[in-house]
Motif scaffolding. Structure first.
Motif, PDB file in Angstrom:
ATOM      1  N   UNK A  95       0.820  -1.224   0.015  1.00 64.02           N
ATOM      2  CA  UNK A  95      -0.157   0.188   0.158  1.00 64.02           C
ATOM      3  C   UNK A  95       0.939   1.280  -0.006  1.00 64.02           C
ATOM      4  N   UNK A  96       0.481   2.402  -0.555  1.00 62.58           N
ATOM      5  CA  UNK A  96       1.002   3.599  -0.563  1.00 62.58           C
ATOM      6  C   UNK A  96       1.379   4.082   0.620  1.00 62.58           C
ATOM      7  N   UNK A  97       0.424   3.818   1.678  1.00 60.65           N
ATOM      8  CA  UNK A  97       0.685   4.384   3.084  1.00 60.65           C
ATOM      9  C   UNK A  97       1.861   3.720   3.662  1.00 60.65           C
ATOM     10  N   UNK A  98       1.994   2.382   3.634  1.00 55.00           N
ATOM     11  CA  UNK A  98       2.960   1.675   4.020  1.00 55.00           C
ATOM     12  C   UNK A  98       4.326   2.022   3.416  1.00 55.00           C
ATOM     13  N   UNK A  99       4.333   2.100   1.940  1.00 52.52           N
ATOM     14  CA  UNK A  99       5.497   2.634   1.317  1.00 52.52           C
ATOM     15  C   UNK A  99       6.017   4.139   2.011  1.00 52.52           C
ATOM     16  N   UNK A 100       5.241   5.049   2.143  1.00 52.66           N
ATOM     17  CA  UNK A 100       5.503   6.318   2.878  1.00 52.66           C
ATOM     18  C   UNK A 100       6.391   6.182   4.049  1.00 52.66           C
ATOM     19  N   UNK A 101       5.572   4.996   4.947  1.00 50.55           N
ATOM     20  CA  UNK A 101       6.296   4.907   6.270  1.00 50.55           C
ATOM     21  C   UNK A 101       7.591   4.428   6.134  1.00 50.55           C
ATOM     22  N   UNK A 102       7.962   3.399   5.126  1.00 53.77           N
ATOM     23  CA  UNK A 102       9.294   2.688   4.923  1.00 53.77           C
ATOM     24  C   UNK A 102      10.229   4.085   4.612  1.00 53.77           C
ATOM     25  N   UNK A 103       9.918   4.663   3.595  1.00 51.69           N
ATOM     26  CA  UNK A 103      10.747   5.713   2.870  1.00 51.69           C
ATOM     27  C   UNK A 103      11.157   6.696   4.169  1.00 51.69           C
ATOM     28  N   UNK A 104      10.225   6.927   4.988  1.00 53.47           N
ATOM     29  CA  UNK A 104      10.432   7.816   6.105  1.00 53.47           C
ATOM     30  C   UNK A 104      11.482   7.560   7.087  1.00 53.47           C
ATOM     31  N   UNK A 105      11.806   6.412   6.970  1.00 50.71           N
ATOM     32  CA  UNK A 105      12.848   5.931   7.886  1.00 50.71           C
ATOM     33  C   UNK A 105      14.356   6.201   7.366  1.00 50.71           C
ATOM     34  N   UNK A 255      -1.344   8.277   4.686  1.00 50.58           N
ATOM     35  CA  UNK A 255      -2.290   7.436   4.967  1.00 50.58           C
ATOM     36  C   UNK A 255      -3.653   8.101   5.008  1.00 50.58           C
ATOM     37  N   UNK A 256      -4.167   9.180   5.174  1.00 51.49           N
ATOM     38  CA  UNK A 256      -5.385   9.720   5.140  1.00 51.49           C
ATOM     39  C   UNK A 256      -5.790   9.758   3.881  1.00 51.49           C
ATOM     40  N   UNK A 257      -4.953  10.235   2.760  1.00 55.91           N
ATOM     41  CA  UNK A 257      -5.276  10.489   1.392  1.00 55.91           C
ATOM     42  C   UNK A 257      -5.426   8.841   0.773  1.00 55.91           C
ATOM     43  N   UNK A 258      -4.450   8.094   1.105  1.00 58.44           N
ATOM     44  CA  UNK A 258      -4.693   6.676   0.694  1.00 58.44           C
ATOM     45  C   UNK A 258      -6.122   5.935   1.022  1.00 58.44           C
TER      46      UNK A 258
END
Length: 295
Positions: A95-105, A255-258
């Motif tokens: 999911x796009x929300x999970x992808x964003x969390x991982x990238x933010x690391x 997460x909200x937009x996804x």
């Protein structure tokens, strides 16, 4: 006057975080129209590149030496071409929300790189932030829950690889930023990555639907050019430290937009994981200013 400048800076950084957070969502919509990652990225960078060169025309700076040009080209091939390729292939599986969390690391990875290559001291605060960041990722990806699917594992590894590559190129960019303007760095690295994508793509697939082209233009302008420009302007007004704190809105807005656009949902464990990752990065962003490596 200073207060107004600060408010403008915060708004610019927030705009950068929110517009960039749409990247994965729009990519998902484009994938649904049958496009592959290489075609998507080649067209995304090709559409965005003229805007960067136009900005460079209006914001000229001193000439850049051959050595710095080669470094910027390498940074573009690494941090934009390699990282984007791994990231967008990963988006096909998670999911796009999970992808964003991982990238933010990636800030935690930057700390590890600087410790390994520049012998920077690893303070207790940094160690705590790294532990929190990766503990949060484990929660978000349900590593300990035994429910990790093959697709999630594949996608997570690809996006994690993307963050790792980007974090390394970030150090290169940070070091060279003392000698080269931010607009030039963005334009030259984008140029190197664009030609690499065009070489990989080889004009094999051309989108036919108008809807797909509109999404590509949106991805190139709103999710590529606008975030890069607004973050540069925002950092100039409020500094990198405060900009890092404001950028926390990025994973949350994704997460909200996804959820609104794609119907993606994070369960309680994943929301907790996202919060822990954000807390870990927050600790890093409040760390005293580090000496930028120049070697």
């Amino acid at each position: 006057m200073e207060k107004r400048t600060d408010i403008t800076g915060y708004l610019l950084v927030a705009a950068s975080a929110i517009t960039f957070s749409l990247k994965g969502i729009i990519a998902k919509l484009i994938y649904a129209n049958g496009l592959d990652p290489v075609t998507l990225l080649a067209l995304r960078f090709s559409l965005a590149l003229p805007l960067f060169w136009l900005t460079l025309y209006f914001y000229p700076s001193e000439k850049t030496g051959i050595k710095d040009l080669l470094i910027l080209a390498a940074s573009g091939l690494l941090g934009l071409y390699g990282a984007a390729l791994a990231d967008f292939y990963g988006l096909r599986y998670i999911d796009a929300s999970l992808e964003r969390i991982i990238l933010y690391s990636y800030p935690a990875m930057v700390v590890i790189w600087t410790t390994l290559f520049f012998k920077e001291r690893l303070s207790p605060k940094k160690i705590a932030s790294i532990i929190m960041t990766y503990a949060g990722l484990m929660l978000a990806l349900k590593v300990l829950g035994g429910t990790v699917s093959v697709d999630m594992r594949t996608g997570a590894l690809l996006v994690l690889c993307s963050a790792l590559i980007y974090s390394f190129s970030y150090i290169i960019t940070e070091a060279i930023s003392k000698r080269v303007s931010g607009v030039k760095i963005s334009t030259y690295t984008m140029t190197a990555a664009t030609f690499a994508f065009l070489g990989t793509w080889r004009f094999e697939t051309i989108p036919s639907g108008a809807g797909t082209w509109w999404l590509l233009v949106l991805l190139a302008v709103l999710c590529t050019y606008v975030p890069v420009l607004t973050i540069a302007l925002g950092i100039k007004r409020i500094g990198a430290g405060r900009a890092a704190i404001v950028s926390f809105i990025g994973p949350v807005s994704t997460a909200i937009l996804a959820y609104i656009i794609l119907g993606e949902k994070l369960d309680r464990m994943q929301i907790t994981g996202m919060a822990v990752v954000l807390a870990g990065v927050f600790i890093l962003s409040t760390e005293g200013k580090k000496k930028t490596p120049t070697g």
